[in-house]
Design an enzyme around this catalytic site. Structure first.
Site, PDB file in Angstrom:
ATOM      1  N   VAL A 156     -21.294  14.871   6.998  1.00 23.31           N
ATOM      2  CA  VAL A 156     -20.783  16.000   6.224  1.00 23.31           C
ATOM      3  C   VAL A 156     -19.454  15.588   5.605  1.00 23.31           C
ATOM      4  O   VAL A 156     -18.543  15.152   6.309  1.00 23.31           O
ATOM      5  CB  VAL A 156     -20.581  17.236   7.121  1.00 23.31           C
ATOM      6  CG1 VAL A 156     -20.074  18.416   6.291  1.00 23.31           C
ATOM      7  CG2 VAL A 156     -21.876  17.596   7.848  1.00 23.31           C
ATOM      8  N   TRP A 157     -19.333  15.734   4.309  1.00 22.22           N
ATOM      9  CA  TRP A 157     -18.093  15.377   3.634  1.00 22.22           C
ATOM     10  C   TRP A 157     -17.159  16.584   3.595  1.00 22.22           C
ATOM     11  O   TRP A 157     -17.581  17.729   3.807  1.00 22.22           O
ATOM     12  CB  TRP A 157     -18.385  14.854   2.229  1.00 22.22           C
ATOM     13  CG  TRP A 157     -19.046  13.494   2.244  1.00 22.22           C
ATOM     14  CD1 TRP A 157     -19.651  12.883   3.304  1.00 22.22           C
ATOM     15  CD2 TRP A 157     -19.159  12.578   1.156  1.00 22.22           C
ATOM     16  NE1 TRP A 157     -20.133  11.650   2.953  1.00 22.22           N
ATOM     17  CE2 TRP A 157     -19.846  11.431   1.638  1.00 22.22           C
ATOM     18  CE3 TRP A 157     -18.760  12.601  -0.170  1.00 22.22           C
ATOM     19  CZ2 TRP A 157     -20.134  10.329   0.833  1.00 22.22           C
ATOM     20  CZ3 TRP A 157     -19.043  11.507  -0.983  1.00 22.22           C
ATOM     21  CH2 TRP A 157     -19.713  10.381  -0.478  1.00 22.22           C
TER      22      TRP A 157
ATOM     23  N   ILE B  87     -12.868  17.553  10.349  1.00 19.59           N
ATOM     24  CA  ILE B  87     -13.026  18.826   9.641  1.00 19.59           C
ATOM     25  C   ILE B  87     -14.281  19.573  10.081  1.00 19.59           C
ATOM     26  O   ILE B  87     -14.272  20.800  10.193  1.00 19.59           O
ATOM     27  CB  ILE B  87     -13.015  18.610   8.107  1.00 19.59           C
ATOM     28  CG1 ILE B  87     -12.976  19.952   7.373  1.00 19.59           C
ATOM     29  CG2 ILE B  87     -14.188  17.769   7.654  1.00 19.59           C
ATOM     30  CD1 ILE B  87     -11.771  20.800   7.685  1.00 19.59           C
TER      31      ILE B  87
ATOM     32  N   THR C 241     -51.695  26.955   6.929  1.00 19.92           N
ATOM     33  CA  THR C 241     -52.982  27.561   7.277  1.00 19.92           C
ATOM     34  C   THR C 241     -53.239  27.371   8.763  1.00 19.92           C
ATOM     35  O   THR C 241     -52.856  26.371   9.361  1.00 19.92           O
ATOM     36  CB  THR C 241     -54.149  26.961   6.487  1.00 19.92           C
ATOM     37  OG1 THR C 241     -54.226  25.551   6.734  1.00 19.92           O
ATOM     38  CG2 THR C 241     -54.003  27.222   4.998  1.00 19.92           C
TER      39      THR C 241
ATOM     40  N   HIS D 155     -15.544   2.230   1.250  1.00 21.10           N
ATOM     41  CA  HIS D 155     -15.328   2.755  -0.091  1.00 21.10           C
ATOM     42  C   HIS D 155     -13.858   2.546  -0.424  1.00 21.10           C
ATOM     43  O   HIS D 155     -12.976   2.866   0.368  1.00 21.10           O
ATOM     44  CB  HIS D 155     -15.708   4.235  -0.109  1.00 21.10           C
ATOM     45  CG  HIS D 155     -15.136   5.016  -1.237  1.00 21.10           C
ATOM     46  ND1 HIS D 155     -15.528   4.806  -2.529  1.00 21.10           N
ATOM     47  CD2 HIS D 155     -14.204   5.995  -1.274  1.00 21.10           C
ATOM     48  CE1 HIS D 155     -14.858   5.646  -3.314  1.00 21.10           C
ATOM     49  NE2 HIS D 155     -14.042   6.361  -2.576  1.00 21.10           N
TER      50      HIS D 155
ATOM     51  N   THR E  73     -12.194  12.052   8.027  1.00 20.16           N
ATOM     52  CA  THR E  73     -11.340  13.157   7.600  1.00 20.16           C
ATOM     53  C   THR E  73      -9.902  12.691   7.395  1.00 20.16           C
ATOM     54  O   THR E  73      -9.204  13.180   6.501  1.00 20.16           O
ATOM     55  CB  THR E  73     -11.376  14.285   8.647  1.00 20.16           C
ATOM     56  OG1 THR E  73     -12.716  14.769   8.784  1.00 20.16           O
ATOM     57  CG2 THR E  73     -10.470  15.440   8.251  1.00 20.16           C
TER      58      THR E  73
ATOM     59  N   ASP F 222     -44.952  27.795   5.940  1.00 19.28           N
ATOM     60  CA  ASP F 222     -46.023  28.266   5.062  1.00 19.28           C
ATOM     61  C   ASP F 222     -47.201  27.339   5.292  1.00 19.28           C
ATOM     62  O   ASP F 222     -47.122  26.143   4.978  1.00 19.28           O
ATOM     63  CB  ASP F 222     -45.552  28.213   3.605  1.00 19.28           C
ATOM     64  CG  ASP F 222     -46.618  28.637   2.622  1.00 19.28           C
ATOM     65  OD1 ASP F 222     -47.006  29.821   2.641  1.00 19.28           O
ATOM     66  OD2 ASP F 222     -47.072  27.778   1.839  1.00 19.28           O
TER      67      ASP F 222
ATOM     68  N   THR G  26     -15.967  18.161   1.249  1.00 25.99           N
ATOM     69  CA  THR G  26     -16.426  19.148   0.258  1.00 25.99           C
ATOM     70  C   THR G  26     -17.247  20.260   0.889  1.00 25.99           C
ATOM     71  O   THR G  26     -17.204  21.410   0.430  1.00 25.99           O
ATOM     72  CB  THR G  26     -17.256  18.446  -0.836  1.00 25.99           C
ATOM     73  OG1 THR G  26     -16.436  17.481  -1.484  1.00 25.99           O
ATOM     74  CG2 THR G  26     -17.800  19.439  -1.853  1.00 25.99           C
TER      75      THR G  26
ATOM     76  N   TYR H 122     -13.515   7.905  -9.427  1.00 20.51           N
ATOM     77  CA  TYR H 122     -12.884   9.219  -9.466  1.00 20.51           C
ATOM     78  C   TYR H 122     -11.371   9.039  -9.333  1.00 20.51           C
ATOM     79  O   TYR H 122     -10.876   7.989  -8.902  1.00 20.51           O
ATOM     80  CB  TYR H 122     -13.437  10.142  -8.376  1.00 20.51           C
ATOM     81  CG  TYR H 122     -13.166   9.681  -6.966  1.00 20.51           C
ATOM     82  CD1 TYR H 122     -11.956   9.950  -6.341  1.00 20.51           C
ATOM     83  CD2 TYR H 122     -14.143   9.001  -6.242  1.00 20.51           C
ATOM     84  CE1 TYR H 122     -11.704   9.533  -5.037  1.00 20.51           C
ATOM     85  CE2 TYR H 122     -13.903   8.583  -4.940  1.00 20.51           C
ATOM     86  CZ  TYR H 122     -12.678   8.860  -4.348  1.00 20.51           C
ATOM     87  OH  TYR H 122     -12.434   8.439  -3.065  1.00 20.51           O
TER      88      TYR H 122
END
Length: 807
Positions: free
Chosen positions: A355-356, A14, A545, A227, A46, A543, A358, A258
């Site tokens: 990267v999942w 994906i 010095t 999993h 995927t 950001d 989602t 889930y």
């Protein structure tokens, strides 16, 4: 096979397909995607992903990536059907703590703009999901646009869009065997089907990513973890179902599980087992894998408790058969974030890993932006490939961190919770003294940093600090407040050794820094300049010095957590003629912060030079001796009290600390930690990169216009910045909460007139002010001092007031 390409994408899952699609939309041509498996059921993660998309995340960026992903997938379909089913998502609560967490999650949804999010009663959950036993739950959290992504359909549809645009070709059953690099630049990809000449590679290889990274010497810090996922036989409660999925997806996070519908069957996903780690080198080739490379045999011994939890929540499943069971692999990084960016090991070697599904659509979009324009439309610091220091890239660390992330994937995580493995990797030379003082350490970028010191407990008799309860009391001590007060009233010593320290030299250094910095850094030797470095969109990339040490020498000091990020940005803009060199001095020098009204008296007691304001002005630097120790001190302060950052050779650090400590005892000096450091800066209106400022904000709306010198000549982002200033619509505001007893933590939505105006970027108790302080970007119509707003904290509206100045 094509012998050359504008970019070779490795992996047609994906992420590879999404990025290829977005590159094509941005005008790229001659993209070649190589995949070791077949197209598009490649055998990677995927291919077996259950596809549940829950958008709400504690990270604004990850939520935005998921929101865009939903939008993109919803537009895609293949002959088999749509790529997305927006059936909604429910997260249920078994415990009061989880119900409180769902309140916090609803706050994030309001902050990040997740539409339609709401809390449900048990009965309302039951109405949406008749299979559930509502007596077992206290309630739920619902997002109507969550749903099921058909990842293979999405990948195929995205790929075909790129192919039909004439932008890309996809080659299945093509294995990468080598990557050619010459003089630090990618030259070609070598595959078992031939060589492809290219100056750019994008690695979207998922669980195989570390193997590809090694080809150029890049560590891609992820570990594949098994999993469990199970699909039931048909169940009576779903008999006659005509849609693949029509019921909402479900998370039961109290039991790390889930669920989703599969027509007349029910899908069960479980994290309720020990981490089952897999070495990427031991993943089978596609041709040798019994099912697919990313699927291992199901381990029955790990599923028993999960099956009991499932039947308890869904009694209708009791005694149902479980014919389909797998252990599928997904990627876990040391902090659970994706890994995105261009490698420093080889120019042109790009990474989009861990990267999942989602976030697959959104990550593809921002990676394409990065590769095309050098910048993204979103702040990506949480995904930045440079965020991991070398000590967090060992195989041992990656495995242990991945295991902890798996264990905690559905846990209720406090912002100050700490990792439990691989500690004491980086300690300052002051570490023995910090331990003697009872330092309570936190882990940051591999460093052990003191949060507070138990030795200061006696100060609570002098400085009564308001008590806390509940969430805001976790990982906190009232000692932090006492250390805050002593810094304000006397003097304190802070360990700042994790600061990143870079020395820039060469005949071109002034022009180089003038082009990078928004402020004017062409100042006399001895000056310290606070500045931002902007991206081409005018957003705040760095950001820091900048201190002028000599005619052709500068020191750049920035935060330890952005060490790799800022160094990579500076190195990516070095002139090609070699007229500027950057030396990383971070490990060569330690640093202490000596701050407070008595700081000058302490310093004067140990040095021969005059440190009065007349002789050692604010925002200047000098080299001198403290006792026998050579130091460079910069008269700057992040806590709002006078004092110095004092740098010394690391090997001299312990003696430096002891010398200052001995002198400070006559002035009531203490050691203070990050807890006080944070609340002191909040009271003074000082900003933190990554929270209050980053690439989505510009200096003017952040109140940093004083550090922009638009008349000095050109600099990166100048044109965009000036355009943004003309059309400014928001401003960073300081808020104080009316109730002096409450404390918020950050990321809460800010509301007025029944609408969300923004969210809290930073917050903490202002001990000197006697109330909580918060920062938030608000529309200009609400940015006037005195404006009344409210902050939603765990569902409770807290009255607050916009304030012009704090202290």
């Amino acid at each position: 096979m094509t012998s050359n390409a504008s970019v070779v994408v490795i992996g047609a899952g994906i992420v590879g397909c999404s990025t290829t699609y977005h590159l094509a939309k941005l005008g790229w041509k001659n993209i070649v995607v190589v995949e070791q498996g077949p197209l598009f059921a490649t055998g990677g993660s995927t291919s077996h992903a259950p596809g549940l998309v829950f958008q709400t995340n504690p990270s604004k960026t990850m939520t935005q990536l998921a929101q865009y992903t939903v939008e993109l997938y919803s537009q895609l379909r293949t002959q088999e059907g749509p790529a997305y089913y927006p059936v909604g998502g429910i997260e249920v609560a078994y415990t009061p703590a989880r119900m409180q967490e769902l309140q916090r999650k609803l706050g994030w949804a309001k902050s990040w703009g997740v539409e339609g999010a709401c809390l449900l009663t048990p009965g309302e959950v039951k109405a949406k999901l008749p299979l559930i036993d509502e007596a077992k739950i206290l309630g739920g959290y619902f997002v109507p646009t969550d749903g099921i992504a058909k990842a293979l359909r999405a990948a195929e549809a995205l790929a075909k869009h790129a192919i039909s645009a004439g932008a890309a070709e996809f080659r299945g059953h093509t294995t990468v065997t080598d990557i050619e690099v010459m003089k630090g630049q990618v030259q070609a990809v070598v595959t078992d089907k031939g060589r492809i000449e290219t100056a750019k590679i994008l690695v979207c290889a998922g669980i195989w990513g570390p193997r590809i990274g090694r080809m150029v010497g890049e560590v891609i810090p992820l570990t594949p973890v098994q999993h469990q996922y199970v699909k039931t036989a048909p169940i009576s409660a779903l008999a006659g179902a005509t849609e693949e999925v029509s019921y909402p997806i479900v998370r039961h996070q109290d039991h790390a599980m889930y669920f989703r519908q599969h027509g007349d069957c029910w899908g069960i996903g479980s994290y309720q087992h020990e981490p089952l780690l897999v070495d990427p080198d031991n993943i089978l080739p596609y041709a040798e894998a019994p099912v697919m490379p990313s699927v291992k045999p199901f381990t029955e011994e790990h599923f028993g408790p999960a099956w009991e939890s499932t039947q308890e929540l869904f009694p209708t499943l009791t005694d149902v058969e479980l014919p389909d069971k797998i252990n599928g692999m997904f990627s876990f990084t040391p902090d659970s974030g994706s890994v995105v960016g261009e490698s420093t090991k080889a120019k042109g070697f790009w990474v989009a890993e861990a990267v999942w599904v989602t976030h697959g659509g959104g990550v593809g979009k921002v990676v394409a932006e990065l590769m095309t324009n050098g910048v993204s439309s979103l702040d990506l610091h949480e995904l930045d490939i440079y965020r991991f220091p070398e000590v967090c890239k060992s195989a041992d660390f990656i495995v242990k961190a991945g295991a902890q992330q798996y264990d905690e994937v559905y846990d209720i995580i406090h912002p100050l919770d700490q990792q439990t493995h691989s500690r004491n990797l980086r300690v300052s030379p002051f570490y023995p003294r910090l331990q003697e003082l009872g330092a309570q350490f936190v882990f940051s970028a591999g460093w052990e940093r003191p949060q507070w010191f138990e030795a200061n407990a006696a100060l609570l008799e002098e400085y009564p600090i308001p008590a806390r309860q509940g969430w805001e009391a976790r990982n906190w001590s009232p000692i932090q407040g006492a250390e805050h007060w002593v810094t304000r009233e006397r003097v304190a010593l802070y360990d700042l050794s994790p600061f990143a320290k870079f020395e820039l030299t060469g005949p071109g250094v002034v022009d180089y820094l003038q082009m990078l910095c928004a402020n004017d850094v062409d100042k006399p030797v001895g000056k310290v300049i606070y500045t931002a470095m902007l991206d081409p969109n005018g957003g705040i990339m760095c950001d820091l010095t900048v201190s002028r040490i000599g005619p052709e020498t500068y020191w750049v000091i920035t935060g330890g957590s952005v060490h790799g990020h800022d160094l990579a940005w500076m190195r990516s803009h070095l002139p090609q003629d070699g007229s500027v060199q950057i030396a990383d001095l971070s490990s060569s020098y330690c640093c202490v912060g000596l701050w407070g009204p008595q700081a000058a008296a302490v310093l004067q007691a140990v040095t021969a030079i005059d440190v009065s304001k007349r002789s050692f002005k604010f925002f200047t630097n000098q080299s001198f001796y403290i006792g026998n120790i050579p130091v460079r001190a910069m008269r700057v302060s992040y806590v709002g009290e006078e004092g110095w950052e004092i740098y010394a050779p690391t090997e001299c650090g312990l003696t430096l600390w002891d010398t200052l400590w001995a002198a400070g005892q006559n002035y009531g000096m203490i050691a203070a930690g990050l807890g006080a450091f944070e609340t002191l800066r909040l009271e003074k209106g000082f900003l933190l990169w990554g929270s209050d400022i980053h690439t989505e904000y510009d200096p003017y709306e952040a109140g940093l216009g004083f550090a922009v010198k638009s008349n000095k000549g050109d600099f990166i982002g100048k044109e965009a910045l000036l355009q943004r200033r003309e059309y400014a619509s928001r401003k960073l505001c300081f808020l104080t909460l009316d109730d002096t007893d409450v404390v918020i933590m950050g990321k809460e939505p800010v509301l007025a007139d029944d609408k969300v105006l923004g969210y809290v970027t930073s917050a903490g108790y202002g001990y000197s002010l006697g109330r909580c302080v918060a920062y938030a970007y608000l529309p200009l119509a609400y940015a006037t001092p005195g404006t009344r707003v409210s902050v939603d904290y765990f569902g409770q509206p807290l009255a607050a007031t916009v304030t012009e100045k704090l202290l």
